[in-house]
Design a protein around this motif. Structure first.
Motif, PDB file in Angstrom:
ATOM      1  N   PHE A  23       5.117 105.495  35.662  1.00 30.01           N
ATOM      2  CA  PHE A  23       5.869 106.663  36.613  1.00 30.01           C
ATOM      3  C   PHE A  23       6.135 105.723  38.072  1.00 30.01           C
ATOM      4  N   GLY A  24       7.358 106.131  38.483  1.00 28.87           N
ATOM      5  CA  GLY A  24       7.425 105.717  39.662  1.00 28.87           C
ATOM      6  C   GLY A  24       7.824 104.171  40.142  1.00 28.87           C
ATOM      7  N   ARG A  25       7.387 103.591  41.123  1.00 29.22           N
ATOM      8  CA  ARG A  25       7.743 102.150  41.648  1.00 29.22           C
ATOM      9  C   ARG A  25       6.930 100.955  40.737  1.00 29.22           C
ATOM     10  N   ARG A  26       5.951 101.653  39.854  1.00 29.86           N
ATOM     11  CA  ARG A  26       5.069 100.613  39.120  1.00 29.86           C
ATOM     12  C   ARG A  26       6.122 100.330  37.750  1.00 29.86           C
ATOM     13  N   ALA A  27       7.222 101.115  37.334  1.00 26.09           N
ATOM     14  CA  ALA A  27       7.910 100.949  36.070  1.00 26.09           C
ATOM     15  C   ALA A  27       8.433  99.371  35.866  1.00 26.09           C
ATOM     16  N   LEU A  28       9.201  99.153  36.864  1.00 26.09           N
ATOM     17  CA  LEU A  28       9.994  97.736  36.949  1.00 26.09           C
ATOM     18  C   LEU A  28       8.805  96.621  36.898  1.00 26.09           C
ATOM     19  N   PRO A  29       7.769  96.645  37.973  1.00 22.37           N
ATOM     20  CA  PRO A  29       7.015  95.268  37.927  1.00 22.37           C
ATOM     21  C   PRO A  29       6.068  95.277  36.397  1.00 22.37           C
ATOM     22  N   LYS A  30       5.738  96.367  35.725  1.00 20.62           N
ATOM     23  CA  LYS A  30       5.296  96.487  34.548  1.00 20.62           C
ATOM     24  C   LYS A  30       6.273  95.674  33.277  1.00 20.62           C
ATOM     25  N   LEU A  31       7.346  96.262  33.582  1.00 23.80           N
ATOM     26  CA  LEU A  31       8.315  95.540  32.489  1.00 23.80           C
ATOM     27  C   LEU A  31       8.578  94.081  32.819  1.00 23.80           C
ATOM     28  N   ASN A  32       8.596  93.826  34.166  1.00 29.77           N
ATOM     29  CA  ASN A  32       8.565  92.464  34.324  1.00 29.77           C
ATOM     30  C   ASN A  32       7.662  91.648  33.943  1.00 29.77           C
ATOM     31  N   GLU A  33       6.212  92.139  33.578  1.00 28.25           N
ATOM     32  CA  GLU A  33       5.239  91.236  33.078  1.00 28.25           C
ATOM     33  C   GLU A  33       5.243  91.332  31.626  1.00 28.25           C
ATOM     34  N   GLU A  34       5.913  92.370  30.987  1.00 27.50           N
ATOM     35  CA  GLU A  34       5.769  92.438  29.666  1.00 27.50           C
ATOM     36  C   GLU A  34       7.034  91.477  29.173  1.00 27.50           C
ATOM     37  N   LEU A  35       8.064  91.243  30.024  1.00 27.35           N
ATOM     38  CA  LEU A  35       9.059  90.374  29.478  1.00 27.35           C
ATOM     39  C   LEU A  35       8.796  88.634  29.358  1.00 27.35           C
ATOM     40  N   GLN A  36       7.458  88.510  30.158  1.00 25.29           N
ATOM     41  CA  GLN A  36       6.875  87.263  29.935  1.00 25.29           C
ATOM     42  C   GLN A  36       5.597  87.159  29.055  1.00 25.29           C
ATOM     43  N   SER A  37       5.456  88.174  28.246  1.00 28.05           N
ATOM     44  CA  SER A  37       4.406  88.524  27.134  1.00 28.05           C
ATOM     45  C   SER A  37       4.689  87.450  25.834  1.00 28.05           C
ATOM     46  N   SER A  38       3.634  86.999  25.306  1.00 25.33           N
ATOM     47  CA  SER A  38       3.918  86.144  24.167  1.00 25.33           C
ATOM     48  C   SER A  38       4.223  87.112  22.786  1.00 25.33           C
ATOM     49  N   GLU A  39       3.885  88.369  23.089  1.00 25.81           N
ATOM     50  CA  GLU A  39       4.125  89.214  21.997  1.00 25.81           C
ATOM     51  C   GLU A  39       5.671  89.652  21.703  1.00 25.81           C
ATOM     52  N   LEU A  40       6.317  89.202  20.590  1.00 28.65           N
ATOM     53  CA  LEU A  40       7.561  89.679  20.541  1.00 28.65           C
ATOM     54  C   LEU A  40       7.922  91.015  20.515  1.00 28.65           C
ATOM     55  N   LEU A  41       7.171  91.833  19.980  1.00 25.88           N
ATOM     56  CA  LEU A  41       7.553  93.293  20.005  1.00 25.88           C
ATOM     57  C   LEU A  41       7.602  93.802  21.471  1.00 25.88           C
ATOM     58  N   THR A  42       6.601  93.373  22.292  1.00 23.07           N
ATOM     59  CA  THR A  42       6.478  93.800  23.717  1.00 23.07           C
ATOM     60  C   THR A  42       7.860  93.393  24.295  1.00 23.07           C
ATOM     61  N   GLN A  43       8.260  92.242  24.216  1.00 26.97           N
ATOM     62  CA  GLN A  43       9.519  91.623  24.747  1.00 26.97           C
ATOM     63  C   GLN A  43      10.666  92.511  24.357  1.00 26.97           C
ATOM     64  N   GLN A  44      10.753  92.853  23.143  1.00 25.79           N
ATOM     65  CA  GLN A  44      11.737  93.583  22.647  1.00 25.79           C
ATOM     66  C   GLN A  44      11.841  95.049  23.095  1.00 25.79           C
ATOM     67  N   ARG A  45      10.757  95.749  23.185  1.00 32.01           N
ATOM     68  CA  ARG A  45      10.774  97.089  24.007  1.00 32.01           C
ATOM     69  C   ARG A  45      10.867  97.109  25.152  1.00 32.01           C
ATOM     70  N   ALA A  46      10.397  95.794  25.949  1.00 29.95           N
ATOM     71  CA  ALA A  46      10.629  95.784  27.502  1.00 29.95           C
ATOM     72  C   ALA A  46      12.034  95.772  27.575  1.00 29.95           C
ATOM     73  N   LEU A  47      12.828  94.979  26.869  1.00 30.99           N
ATOM     74  CA  LEU A  47      14.298  94.758  27.082  1.00 30.99           C
ATOM     75  C   LEU A  47      15.009  96.081  26.742  1.00 30.99           C
ATOM     76  N   THR A  48      14.663  96.792  25.928  1.00 30.52           N
ATOM     77  CA  THR A  48      15.360  98.157  25.395  1.00 30.52           C
ATOM     78  C   THR A  48      15.123  99.083  26.452  1.00 30.52           C
ATOM     79  N   ALA A  49      13.994  99.036  27.227  1.00 29.20           N
ATOM     80  CA  ALA A  49      13.747  99.934  28.318  1.00 29.20           C
ATOM     81  C   ALA A  49      14.501  99.565  29.622  1.00 29.20           C
ATOM     82  N   LEU A  50      14.503  98.414  29.591  1.00 28.95           N
ATOM     83  CA  LEU A  50      15.403  97.890  30.865  1.00 28.95           C
ATOM     84  C   LEU A  50      16.813  97.952  30.780  1.00 28.95           C
ATOM     85  N   CYS A  51      17.403  98.101  29.522  1.00 27.96           N
ATOM     86  CA  CYS A  51      18.804  98.561  29.347  1.00 27.96           C
ATOM     87  C   CYS A  51      19.185  99.805  29.860  1.00 27.96           C
ATOM     88  N   ASP A  52      18.059 100.732  29.592  1.00 34.02           N
ATOM     89  CA  ASP A  52      18.356 102.101  30.074  1.00 34.02           C
ATOM     90  C   ASP A  52      18.255 102.134  31.730  1.00 34.02           C
TER      91      ASP A  52
END
Length: 340
Positions: A23-52
């Motif tokens: 919730f709130g201002r933490r959403a984008l920072p968390k997604l930014n971290e997930e984009l750098q994840s080594s886990e493929l599914l985590t990256q895919q889900r982060a990008l899908t959320a970012l699209c919204d």
């Protein structure tokens, strides 16, 4: 032959479930971290959320401030096609916003996207060209496209790309040509565009004529259009059944006819009869361009002689609801009536 539309749906084996957002201002920072994840599914889900999220200009501003663009540039060369697809989708949505376009230009995204011109996935290439098109609407964005050396490959791609993508390329070229024309001419753009004037797609014919209009607005472009024998094709398109094709064609012909060689070529191609037909059609969107083109042809003795017999056609335009058409018709009559 009709081509299938490019699908933006993900492959059937991809889990489309969006990542749970903080919730709130933490959403984008968390997604930014997930984009750098080594886990493929985590990256895919982060990008899908970012699209919204990036449909909101405020979120775009925050994402740029948090350094998302550096991570997104890295993901453009990812081995996974879904990651590349969603990354280009995020960037294309960001490019819809003014703040997004500025951010993409300043961060060097245009150059980073050049590697996707040959991506095997259609939707990745489509998203890439949508981004280029949005960037090129700004003078600095068009300059960025030119500095990235994209003019030759864009012209080349007109020969091989899907129709849907060709339309996007033509949009990009038309905006870039307002900044600079020599690179397009060096890439043999006029010859390629000449072929597109006969394309079965109305949109491609229309946009090809528009790009030729932009080329013809430059002195060296006028020379190239005449040299490559484009004018007879433009004249043939004056009778196209699609109004938008007629408008852009008469515009391109008008610019080309500014030169003596252009006027001579138009006369040789018997441009006057179809142009007069457009002038006589009160509902024609191409009427103004047609009047201006005929005015140029009236500067030739043989053109003036023919048009003297059609003075009434221009006289009727003096009552047109459009003041621009009225003024153009008055100028045409003055030129036709001129006696040496």
């Amino acid at each position: 032959m009709a081509q299938p539309r490019i699908s933006a749906y993900l492959p059937p084996d991809i889990d489309p479930t969006k990542a749970p957002l903080a919730f709130g201002r933490r959403a984008l920072p968390k997604l930014n971290e997930e984009l750098q994840s080594s886990e493929l599914l985590t990256q895919q889900r982060a990008l899908t959320a970012l699209c919204d999220l990036v449909h909101d200009p405020e979120k775009v501003y925050q994402a740029i401030a948090l350094g998302f663009l550096d991570n997104l540039k890295t993901l453009l060369v990812h081995h996974d096609q879904t990651v590349r697809q969603k990354t280009t989708e995020v960037l294309s949505i960001m490019a819809l916003h003014s703040i997004g376009r500025q951010g993409l230009i300043q961060s060097g995204v245009i150059s980073a996207l050049t590697g996707l011109l040959d991506d095997p996935v259609d939707i990745c290439r489509k998203n890439t060209h949508q981004i280029f098109g949005m960037m090129a609407k700004l003078p600095e964005g068009a300059g960025g496209v030119l500095r990235a050396g994209l003019m030759p490959p864009l012209v080349l791609k007109l020969k091989t790309e899907l129709d849907e993508i060709q339309e996007l390329i033509l949009d990009t070229l038309s905006n870039c040509l307002r900044v600079e024309v020599s690179e397009a001419l060096a890439a043999d753009a006029v010859t390629v565009l000449k072929e597109k004037l006969s394309h079965p797609s109305t949109a491609i014919r229309s946009k090809a004529a528009w790009v030729l209009l932009e080329i013809s607005s430059h002195a060296e472009g006028k020379i190239a259009v005449c040299k490559e024998g484009v004018i007879p094709l433009l004249v043939s398109l004056l009778e196209d059944t699609q109004p938008e094709v007629q408008v852009n064609t008469t515009g391109a012909l008008m610019f080309a006819a500014v030169t003596p060689q252009g006027r001579s070529s138009a006369m040789d191609a018997e441009a006057i009869p179809p142009l007069l037909k457009l002038v006589a059609e009160e509902t024609s969107k191409a009427r103004l361009n047609a009047i201006k083109t005929l005015t140029l042809l009236a500067e030739l003795p043989e053109g003036r002689q023919i048009l003297l017999d059609h003075r009434d056609t221009f006289q009727r335009c003096l009552d047109d609801p459009s003041e621009a058409v009225q003024r153009a018709a008055q100028i045409a009559i003055t030129v036709i009536d001129w006696k040496p």
